[in-house]
Design a protein around this motif. Structure first.
Motif, PDB file in Angstrom:
ATOM      1  N   MET A  71      68.194  25.893  46.150  1.00 12.63           N
ATOM      2  CA  MET A  71      66.945  25.131  46.127  1.00 12.63           C
ATOM      3  C   MET A  71      66.928  24.312  44.826  1.00 12.63           C
ATOM      4  SD  MET A  71      64.262  27.694  48.052  1.00 12.63           S
ATOM      5  CE  MET A  71      64.427  28.978  46.836  1.00 12.63           C
ATOM      6  N   MET A  72      67.559  25.001  43.741  1.00 10.42           N
ATOM      7  CA  MET A  72      67.412  24.271  42.357  1.00 10.42           C
ATOM      8  C   MET A  72      68.224  22.816  42.486  1.00 10.42           C
ATOM      9  SD  MET A  72      68.174  27.466  39.749  1.00 10.42           S
ATOM     10  CE  MET A  72      68.427  26.541  38.326  1.00 10.42           C
ATOM     11  N   ARG A  73      69.360  23.054  43.244  1.00  7.93           N
ATOM     12  CA  ARG A  73      70.347  21.899  43.415  1.00  7.93           C
ATOM     13  C   ARG A  73      69.591  20.988  44.049  1.00  7.93           C
ATOM     14  NH1 ARG A  73      72.112  17.972  44.106  1.00  7.93           N
ATOM     15  NH2 ARG A  73      74.039  17.217  44.205  1.00  7.93           N
ATOM     16  N   CYS A  74      68.686  20.961  45.086  1.00  8.68           N
ATOM     17  CA  CYS A  74      67.853  20.182  45.823  1.00  8.68           C
ATOM     18  C   CYS A  74      66.500  19.854  45.321  1.00  8.68           C
ATOM     19  CB  CYS A  74      67.738  20.619  47.264  1.00  8.68           C
ATOM     20  SG  CYS A  74      69.310  20.589  48.175  1.00  8.68           S
ATOM     21  N   ASN A  75      66.153  20.634  43.998  1.00  5.57           N
ATOM     22  CA  ASN A  75      64.797  20.587  43.541  1.00  5.57           C
ATOM     23  C   ASN A  75      63.631  20.807  44.392  1.00  5.57           C
ATOM     24  OD1 ASN A  75      63.323  19.840  41.190  1.00  5.57           O
ATOM     25  ND2 ASN A  75      62.912  17.716  41.662  1.00  5.57           N
ATOM     26  N   VAL A  76      63.728  21.780  45.084  1.00 10.57           N
ATOM     27  CA  VAL A  76      62.671  22.462  46.099  1.00 10.57           C
ATOM     28  C   VAL A  76      62.404  23.806  45.545  1.00 10.57           C
ATOM     29  CG1 VAL A  76      63.358  20.514  47.873  1.00 10.57           C
ATOM     30  CG2 VAL A  76      64.278  23.005  47.721  1.00 10.57           C
ATOM     31  N   GLN A  77      61.069  24.277  46.116  1.00 11.36           N
ATOM     32  CA  GLN A  77      60.908  25.554  45.987  1.00 11.36           C
ATOM     33  C   GLN A  77      60.383  25.980  47.514  1.00 11.36           C
ATOM     34  OE1 GLN A  77      57.900  25.992  43.020  1.00 11.36           O
ATOM     35  NE2 GLN A  77      59.131  25.793  41.212  1.00 11.36           N
ATOM     36  N   LYS A  78      60.957  27.025  47.879  1.00 10.41           N
ATOM     37  CA  LYS A  78      60.546  27.795  49.056  1.00 10.41           C
ATOM     38  C   LYS A  78      60.724  29.243  48.800  1.00 10.41           C
ATOM     39  CE  LYS A  78      60.356  23.611  51.596  1.00 10.41           C
ATOM     40  NZ  LYS A  78      59.238  23.240  52.426  1.00 10.41           N
ATOM     41  N   ASP A  79      60.177  29.987  50.221  1.00 13.51           N
ATOM     42  CA  ASP A  79      60.569  31.374  49.933  1.00 13.51           C
ATOM     43  C   ASP A  79      61.996  31.590  50.551  1.00 13.51           C
ATOM     44  OD1 ASP A  79      60.678  34.101  50.575  1.00 13.51           O
ATOM     45  OD2 ASP A  79      58.853  33.992  51.905  1.00 13.51           O
ATOM     46  N   PRO A  80      62.845  32.170  49.557  1.00 20.60           N
ATOM     47  CA  PRO A  80      64.252  32.575  50.020  1.00 20.60           C
ATOM     48  C   PRO A  80      64.402  33.562  51.063  1.00 20.60           C
ATOM     49  CG  PRO A  80      63.661  32.673  47.577  1.00 20.60           C
ATOM     50  CD  PRO A  80      62.272  32.631  48.258  1.00 20.60           C
ATOM     51  N   GLY A  81      63.391  34.304  51.195  1.00 17.15           N
ATOM     52  CA  GLY A  81      63.503  35.236  52.465  1.00 17.15           C
ATOM     53  C   GLY A  81      63.341  34.702  53.638  1.00 17.15           C
ATOM     54  N   LEU A  82      62.313  33.460  53.669  1.00 20.84           N
ATOM     55  CA  LEU A  82      62.450  32.887  55.133  1.00 20.84           C
ATOM     56  C   LEU A  82      63.833  32.047  55.248  1.00 20.84           C
ATOM     57  CD1 LEU A  82      58.646  31.413  55.056  1.00 20.84           C
ATOM     58  CD2 LEU A  82      59.875  33.433  56.230  1.00 20.84           C
ATOM     59  N   ILE A  83      64.291  31.254  54.300  1.00 22.30           N
ATOM     60  CA  ILE A  83      65.651  30.550  54.318  1.00 22.30           C
ATOM     61  C   ILE A  83      66.567  31.552  54.692  1.00 22.30           C
ATOM     62  CG2 ILE A  83      67.185  29.336  53.211  1.00 22.30           C
ATOM     63  CD1 ILE A  83      65.169  28.139  51.704  1.00 22.30           C
ATOM     64  N   ALA A  84      66.716  32.684  54.057  1.00 24.11           N
ATOM     65  CA  ALA A  84      67.557  34.081  54.575  1.00 24.11           C
ATOM     66  C   ALA A  84      67.724  34.296  56.168  1.00 24.11           C
ATOM     67  CB  ALA A  84      67.520  35.159  53.985  1.00 24.11           C
ATOM     68  N   LYS A  85      66.463  34.372  56.580  1.00 25.60           N
ATOM     69  CA  LYS A  85      66.310  34.587  58.121  1.00 25.60           C
ATOM     70  C   LYS A  85      66.812  33.419  58.895  1.00 25.60           C
ATOM     71  CE  LYS A  85      62.501  37.783  57.584  1.00 25.60           C
ATOM     72  NZ  LYS A  85      60.909  37.959  57.839  1.00 25.60           N
ATOM     73  N   ALA A  86      66.316  32.224  58.454  1.00 24.72           N
ATOM     74  CA  ALA A  86      66.817  30.925  59.197  1.00 24.72           C
ATOM     75  C   ALA A  86      68.468  31.070  59.243  1.00 24.72           C
ATOM     76  CB  ALA A  86      66.286  29.733  58.415  1.00 24.72           C
ATOM     77  N   PHE A  87      68.986  31.167  58.062  1.00 20.77           N
ATOM     78  CA  PHE A  87      70.527  31.315  58.135  1.00 20.77           C
ATOM     79  C   PHE A  87      71.073  32.337  59.019  1.00 20.77           C
ATOM     80  CE2 PHE A  87      71.070  29.631  53.456  1.00 20.77           C
ATOM     81  CZ  PHE A  87      71.019  28.347  54.102  1.00 20.77           C
ATOM     82  N   GLU A  88      70.294  33.408  59.179  1.00 20.51           N
ATOM     83  CA  GLU A  88      70.711  34.525  59.840  1.00 20.51           C
ATOM     84  C   GLU A  88      70.701  34.082  61.532  1.00 20.51           C
ATOM     85  OE1 GLU A  88      69.815  39.015  61.141  1.00 20.51           O
ATOM     86  OE2 GLU A  88      69.301  38.255  59.146  1.00 20.51           O
ATOM     87  N   HIS A  89      69.397  33.193  61.623  1.00 21.04           N
ATOM     88  CA  HIS A  89      69.299  32.620  63.121  1.00 21.04           C
ATOM     89  C   HIS A  89      70.377  31.466  63.251  1.00 21.04           C
ATOM     90  CE1 HIS A  89      67.014  31.080  66.442  1.00 21.04           C
ATOM     91  NE2 HIS A  89      67.153  29.858  65.869  1.00 21.04           N
ATOM     92  N   VAL A  90      70.605  30.667  62.481  1.00 21.32           N
ATOM     93  CA  VAL A  90      71.862  29.899  62.973  1.00 21.32           C
ATOM     94  C   VAL A  90      73.175  30.732  63.062  1.00 21.32           C
ATOM     95  CG1 VAL A  90      73.250  28.053  61.576  1.00 21.32           C
ATOM     96  CG2 VAL A  90      70.677  28.050  61.153  1.00 21.32           C
ATOM     97  N   PHE A  91      73.279  31.774  62.388  1.00 20.04           N
ATOM     98  CA  PHE A  91      74.584  32.421  62.690  1.00 20.04           C
ATOM     99  C   PHE A  91      74.483  33.068  64.120  1.00 20.04           C
ATOM    100  CE2 PHE A  91      76.641  36.593  62.465  1.00 20.04           C
ATOM    101  CZ  PHE A  91      78.131  36.248  61.862  1.00 20.04           C
ATOM    102  N   GLU A  92      73.152  33.757  64.464  1.00 24.05           N
ATOM    103  CA  GLU A  92      73.376  34.370  65.943  1.00 24.05           C
ATOM    104  C   GLU A  92      73.572  33.294  66.686  1.00 24.05           C
ATOM    105  OE1 GLU A  92      73.200  37.549  66.637  1.00 24.05           O
ATOM    106  OE2 GLU A  92      73.423  37.803  64.328  1.00 24.05           O
ATOM    107  N   ASN A  93      73.284  31.848  66.616  1.00 25.13           N
ATOM    108  CA  ASN A  93      73.160  30.737  67.701  1.00 25.13           C
ATOM    109  C   ASN A  93      74.610  30.228  67.695  1.00 25.13           C
ATOM    110  OD1 ASN A  93      70.457  30.039  69.097  1.00 25.13           O
ATOM    111  ND2 ASN A  93      69.931  30.841  67.084  1.00 25.13           N
TER     112      ASN A  93
END
Length: 213
Positions: A71-93
């Motif tokens: 997020m720092m590299r992209c200069n954005v602020q988001k909830d890390p937990g939600l992104i982690a869940k999204a990564f898990e969703h991508v992994f599962e698919n």
């Protein structure tokens, strides 16, 4: 005499699903409101830094810390937990590709009396998620799994391999670690007194192990 075999995961037991990276990039581009090329490059740069950091210091950031770096590299602020869940969703698919021959080979090692475990560096796919996948794919043949994002140490740090040795309860020179990285896997294992076997491709895992044992 080898009695325990520890396996790296990526490019050793599994290979990446071709659809995983594009799906992850699309998610990041949408989530961060950036062009796909920007999201793709940012991910690659952070991943490269994390890998180099492991080699140079032996320490491993947690999944949340890796996401914050992204997020720092992209200069954005988001909830890390939600992104982690999204990564898990991508992994599962887009689950990793595992060869049937690899599954049969791992089971044959267990049947021959070797105890087995996992020793893997992990950055954006949590060790918990990966281990659950491996158990669903291979069955419960691995006694334990050591993952850098959960441990705080990464290969080739000797502390990572000492954790494997301690968990095994056998002498270091009775343990074979199998992986695809000459520094992280082979050099790291040998520096801890373990045996090491290098895999060029996941298809070559059987030959690499049998040559070593």
């Amino acid at each position: 005499m080898i009695s325990h075999i520890s396996f790296d995961v990526w490019n050793t037991l599994v290979t990446a699903n071709p659809g995983h990276a594009p799906m992850r990039t699309k998610f990041l581009a949408t989530c961060f409101d950036r062009e796909e090329a920007v999201a793709r490059n940012a991910y690659a740069e952070v991943k490269k830094w994390v890998n180099q950091h492991a080699i140079e210091t032996g320490y491993a950031p947690s999944l949340s810390e890796n996401i914050r770096l992204l997020m720092m590299r992209c200069n954005v602020q988001k909830d890390p937990g939600l992104i982690a869940k999204a990564f898990e969703h991508v992994f599962e698919n887009c689950k990793p590709v595992v060869l049937d021959t690899t599954v049969r080979f791992v089971h044959s090692l267990a049947e021959d009396g070797y105890t087995l475990s996992i020793g893997s560096n992990s950055s954006f796919i949590s060790g918990t998620t990966m281990h659950n996948f491996l158990e669903s794919t291979f069955g419960c043949v691995f006694r334990f799994g050591i993952y850098s994002d959960l441990l705080g140490y990464a290969k080739p740090n000797e502390a990572f391999f000492n954790k494997i040795i301690k968990s095994c309860g056998v002498a270091a020179d009775n343990i074979l670690h199998v992986g695809d990285d000459a520094i992280g896997d082979l050099q790291g294992a040998r520096s801890a007194g373990m045996r090491g076997a290098l895999v060029g491709r996941s298809e070559d895992i059987q030959e690499a192990v049998y040559d070593a044992v």
